[in-house]
Scaffold this motif. Structure first.
Motif, PDB file in Angstrom:
ATOM      1  N   GLU A  27       0.829  -1.219   0.000  1.00 42.30           N
ATOM      2  CA  GLU A  27       0.000   0.000   0.000  1.00 42.30           C
ATOM      3  C   GLU A  27       0.856   1.260   0.000  1.00 42.30           C
ATOM      4  O   GLU A  27       0.534   2.250  -0.659  1.00 42.30           O
ATOM      5  CB  GLU A  27      -0.912   0.019   1.223  1.00 42.30           C
ATOM      6  CG  GLU A  27      -2.046  -0.987   1.208  1.00 42.30           C
ATOM      7  CD  GLU A  27      -2.871  -0.900   2.478  1.00 42.30           C
ATOM      8  OE1 GLU A  27      -2.883   0.172   3.122  1.00 42.30           O
ATOM      9  OE2 GLU A  27      -3.503  -1.908   2.850  1.00 42.30           O
ATOM     10  N   LEU A  28       1.954   1.209   0.761  1.00 39.68           N
ATOM     11  CA  LEU A  28       2.804   2.389   0.938  1.00 39.68           C
ATOM     12  C   LEU A  28       3.939   2.452  -0.070  1.00 39.68           C
ATOM     13  O   LEU A  28       4.756   3.376  -0.033  1.00 39.68           O
ATOM     14  CB  LEU A  28       3.382   2.385   2.364  1.00 39.68           C
ATOM     15  CG  LEU A  28       2.356   2.434   3.501  1.00 39.68           C
ATOM     16  CD1 LEU A  28       3.046   2.271   4.848  1.00 39.68           C
ATOM     17  CD2 LEU A  28       1.563   3.731   3.459  1.00 39.68           C
ATOM     18  N   ASN A  29       4.005   1.450  -0.944  1.00 39.38           N
ATOM     19  CA  ASN A  29       5.047   1.388  -1.972  1.00 39.38           C
ATOM     20  C   ASN A  29       6.455   1.335  -1.367  1.00 39.38           C
ATOM     21  O   ASN A  29       7.390   1.985  -1.845  1.00 39.38           O
ATOM     22  CB  ASN A  29       4.929   2.580  -2.925  1.00 39.38           C
ATOM     23  CG  ASN A  29       5.666   2.347  -4.237  1.00 39.38           C
ATOM     24  OD1 ASN A  29       5.800   1.201  -4.691  1.00 39.38           O
ATOM     25  ND2 ASN A  29       6.170   3.415  -4.825  1.00 39.38           N
ATOM     26  N   ILE A  30       6.595   0.550  -0.298  1.00 40.57           N
ATOM     27  CA  ILE A  30       7.895   0.339   0.335  1.00 40.57           C
ATOM     28  C   ILE A  30       8.495  -0.956  -0.232  1.00 40.57           C
ATOM     29  O   ILE A  30       7.796  -1.975  -0.321  1.00 40.57           O
ATOM     30  CB  ILE A  30       7.760   0.191   1.861  1.00 40.57           C
ATOM     31  CG1 ILE A  30       7.043   1.402   2.461  1.00 40.57           C
ATOM     32  CG2 ILE A  30       9.127   0.002   2.510  1.00 40.57           C
ATOM     33  CD1 ILE A  30       6.660   1.218   3.927  1.00 40.57           C
ATOM     34  N   PRO A  31       9.755  -0.955  -0.630  1.00 41.46           N
ATOM     35  CA  PRO A  31      10.383  -2.185  -1.132  1.00 41.46           C
ATOM     36  C   PRO A  31      10.297  -3.316  -0.100  1.00 41.46           C
ATOM     37  O   PRO A  31      10.395  -3.077   1.110  1.00 41.46           O
ATOM     38  CB  PRO A  31      11.832  -1.768  -1.369  1.00 41.46           C
ATOM     39  CG  PRO A  31      11.763  -0.292  -1.606  1.00 41.46           C
ATOM     40  CD  PRO A  31      10.656   0.206  -0.716  1.00 41.46           C
ATOM     41  N   ILE A  32      10.086  -4.533  -0.594  1.00 43.15           N
ATOM     42  CA  ILE A  32       9.855  -5.685   0.275  1.00 43.15           C
ATOM     43  C   ILE A  32      10.903  -6.765   0.037  1.00 43.15           C
ATOM     44  O   ILE A  32      11.224  -7.086  -1.112  1.00 43.15           O
ATOM     45  CB  ILE A  32       8.455  -6.289   0.009  1.00 43.15           C
ATOM     46  CG1 ILE A  32       7.363  -5.258   0.267  1.00 43.15           C
ATOM     47  CG2 ILE A  32       8.227  -7.532   0.869  1.00 43.15           C
ATOM     48  CD1 ILE A  32       6.006  -5.658  -0.287  1.00 43.15           C
ATOM     49  N   ILE A  33      11.415  -7.322   1.132  1.00 46.23           N
ATOM     50  CA  ILE A  33      12.262  -8.511   1.081  1.00 46.23           C
ATOM     51  C   ILE A  33      11.530  -9.613   1.823  1.00 46.23           C
ATOM     52  O   ILE A  33      11.216  -9.477   3.007  1.00 46.23           O
ATOM     53  CB  ILE A  33      13.639  -8.269   1.736  1.00 46.23           C
ATOM     54  CG1 ILE A  33      14.398  -7.173   1.002  1.00 46.23           C
ATOM     55  CG2 ILE A  33      14.457  -9.559   1.766  1.00 46.23           C
ATOM     56  CD1 ILE A  33      15.706  -6.781   1.684  1.00 46.23           C
ATOM     57  N   GLU A  34      11.226 -10.705   1.136  1.00 46.22           N
ATOM     58  CA  GLU A  34      10.553 -11.833   1.767  1.00 46.22           C
ATOM     59  C   GLU A  34      11.544 -12.950   2.050  1.00 46.22           C
ATOM     60  O   GLU A  34      12.452 -13.193   1.253  1.00 46.22           O
ATOM     61  CB  GLU A  34       9.440 -12.363   0.854  1.00 46.22           C
ATOM     62  CG  GLU A  34       8.323 -11.366   0.621  1.00 46.22           C
ATOM     63  CD  GLU A  34       7.231 -11.939  -0.260  1.00 46.22           C
ATOM     64  OE1 GLU A  34       6.457 -12.783   0.235  1.00 46.22           O
ATOM     65  OE2 GLU A  34       7.170 -11.559  -1.441  1.00 46.22           O
ATOM     66  N   THR A  35      11.350 -13.614   3.180  1.00 41.55           N
ATOM     67  CA  THR A  35      12.251 -14.706   3.539  1.00 41.55           C
ATOM     68  C   THR A  35      11.523 -15.767   4.348  1.00 41.55           C
ATOM     69  O   THR A  35      10.582 -15.460   5.071  1.00 41.55           O
ATOM     70  CB  THR A  35      13.459 -14.190   4.338  1.00 41.55           C
ATOM     71  OG1 THR A  35      14.373 -15.271   4.580  1.00 41.55           O
ATOM     72  CG2 THR A  35      13.028 -13.603   5.673  1.00 41.55           C
ATOM     73  N   ASP A  36      11.957 -16.999   4.213  1.00 42.11           N
ATOM     74  CA  ASP A  36      11.505 -18.071   5.108  1.00 42.11           C
ATOM     75  C   ASP A  36      12.687 -18.692   5.827  1.00 42.11           C
ATOM     76  O   ASP A  36      12.578 -19.714   6.475  1.00 42.11           O
ATOM     77  CB  ASP A  36      10.717 -19.144   4.343  1.00 42.11           C
ATOM     78  CG  ASP A  36      11.500 -19.762   3.199  1.00 42.11           C
ATOM     79  OD1 ASP A  36      12.702 -19.445   3.054  1.00 42.11           O
ATOM     80  OD2 ASP A  36      10.912 -20.551   2.437  1.00 42.11           O
ATOM     81  N   ASN A  37      13.850 -18.023   5.714  1.00 41.84           N
ATOM     82  CA  ASN A  37      15.075 -18.510   6.361  1.00 41.84           C
ATOM     83  C   ASN A  37      15.968 -17.322   6.689  1.00 41.84           C
ATOM     84  O   ASN A  37      16.682 -16.808   5.820  1.00 41.84           O
ATOM     85  CB  ASN A  37      15.797 -19.497   5.446  1.00 41.84           C
ATOM     86  CG  ASN A  37      17.069 -20.048   6.083  1.00 41.84           C
ATOM     87  OD1 ASN A  37      17.351 -19.807   7.259  1.00 41.84           O
ATOM     88  ND2 ASN A  37      17.853 -20.785   5.309  1.00 41.84           N
ATOM     89  N   VAL A  38      15.933 -16.888   7.952  1.00 45.21           N
ATOM     90  CA  VAL A  38      16.703 -15.699   8.343  1.00 45.21           C
ATOM     91  C   VAL A  38      18.204 -15.956   8.368  1.00 45.21           C
ATOM     92  O   VAL A  38      18.995 -15.011   8.468  1.00 45.21           O
ATOM     93  CB  VAL A  38      16.242 -15.183   9.724  1.00 45.21           C
ATOM     94  CG1 VAL A  38      14.814 -14.687   9.663  1.00 45.21           C
ATOM     95  CG2 VAL A  38      16.403 -16.257  10.798  1.00 45.21           C
ATOM     96  N   SER A  39      18.602 -17.213   8.269  1.00 48.66           N
ATOM     97  CA  SER A  39      20.032 -17.548   8.276  1.00 48.66           C
ATOM     98  C   SER A  39      20.587 -17.741   6.872  1.00 48.66           C
ATOM     99  O   SER A  39      21.753 -18.107   6.713  1.00 48.66           O
ATOM    100  CB  SER A  39      20.266 -18.833   9.089  1.00 48.66           C
ATOM    101  OG  SER A  39      19.875 -18.660  10.436  1.00 48.66           O
TER     102      SER A  39
END
Length: 308
Positions: A54-66
């Protein structure tokens, strides 16, 4: 300050919006990848992802923080600070990546209630105060040095939804002030006293089930700890019945009524506990929508029911 925000649930709303509207540079948000949820097991985005879109902020998606992939993406961003709210435990190499490290908003008066469910345990235990702590992040759960802390008074009838919203808002206000202090090199920190720590581990499903032999205080606290979600429950004709909006009506009564027995007085619903009487404003019978107690009463075809 060049900032990356880490988070998932709705508790992140006020901190995220405060950062977005501040004079800081919100470079990106990090959130979990879409996950299957609900009866249809459809893929659902986290609240933070939806709001970032909604705010047009870049997104990084992850399912593994390591993962090395996440580390390299964050390294390229070259942030001054990571702000972490209701997210996974991060490894040291990510925590220490920014110039000023990483900070975390936690809704309790640390070192009390470390863990994933501090608001629920405040209510379950009937505490009359809680608060928000901003801490330096490390890989040990909620154990970092305290940068800021504010107390919030808990009313005897406050529920989870109310505290969830108010503590998120309080945390967002504290966050902006703390970032300014970090930027100006004027922040101070206090090491947590390990001898005073208490834990607030993940809530188990068994904790939603009401034991009607408990005191009215215990039952009232249990109902408000899970109100409005997911709802503390008893059994009504072998179906789950969730209860919301509880009040203690009588702390003690001495008669021959059974624990869990329902009483109706005009359009008000009372339930006998092990010690006294509570009332509830809303009911949700298994498979049905939530309704006002006075409307639920109209569906009853006999005068005496006992909840299991």
């Amino acid at each position: 300050m060049r900032i990356v925000f880490f988070g998932n649930p709705e508790f992140c709303f006020h901190p995220l919006i405060s950062l977005y509207n501040s004079d800081n540079n919100l470079l990106s948000v990090v959130t979990n990848t879409d996950r299957k949820s609900g009866r249809g097991l459809k893929y659902t985005s986290s609240f933070v992802k939806q709001k970032a879109i909604e705010l047009n902020i870049p997104i990084i998606e992850t399912d593994n923080v390591s993962s090395e992939i996440l580390y390299n993406k964050l390294k390229k961003i070259n942030a001054d600070l990571f702000v972490v709210v209701a997210f996974s435990i991060l490894p040291d190499n990510i925590i220490n990546l920014p110039k000023y490290g990483s900070i975390n908003i936690h809704p309790s008066l640390l070192p009390k209630y470390r863990g994933s469910s501090p608001i629920q345990y405040v209510l379950l235990n009937g505490d009359n105060k809680t608060g928000v702590s901003l801490i330096n992040l490390n890989k040990r759960i909620d154990s970092g040095a305290i940068l800021a802390q504010k107390t919030f008074t808990v009313d005897k009838n406050d529920n989870f939804g109310y505290l969830y919203e108010k503590l998120s808002l309080l945390g967002s206000e504290m966050l902006i002030d703390t970032i300014k202090e970090i930027k100006n090199n004027s922040s101070t920190s206090i090491i947590q006293d390990e001898t005073k720590k208490t834990l607030a581990p993940k809530i188990k499903k068994s904790q939603y089930k009401i034991d009607w032999n408990n005191s009215c205080f215990q039952i009232h606290n249990q109902i408000r700890a899970f109100d409005p979600f997911p709802g503390a429950y008893g059994l009504f004709d072998n179906k789950r019945i969730k209860l919301f909006g509880s009040l203690i009506e009588k702390e003690s009564i001495s008669d021959n009524t059974v624990s869990g027995q329902l009483f109706i007085d005009e359009d008000k619903l009372f339930i006998k506990s092990g010690t006294g009487l509570i009332s509830v404003s809303h009911i949700q019978l298994e498979g049905k929508n939530k309704v006002l107690s006075k409307d639920f009463i109209k569906t009853l075809d006999q005068k005496e029911y006992i909840l299991g």
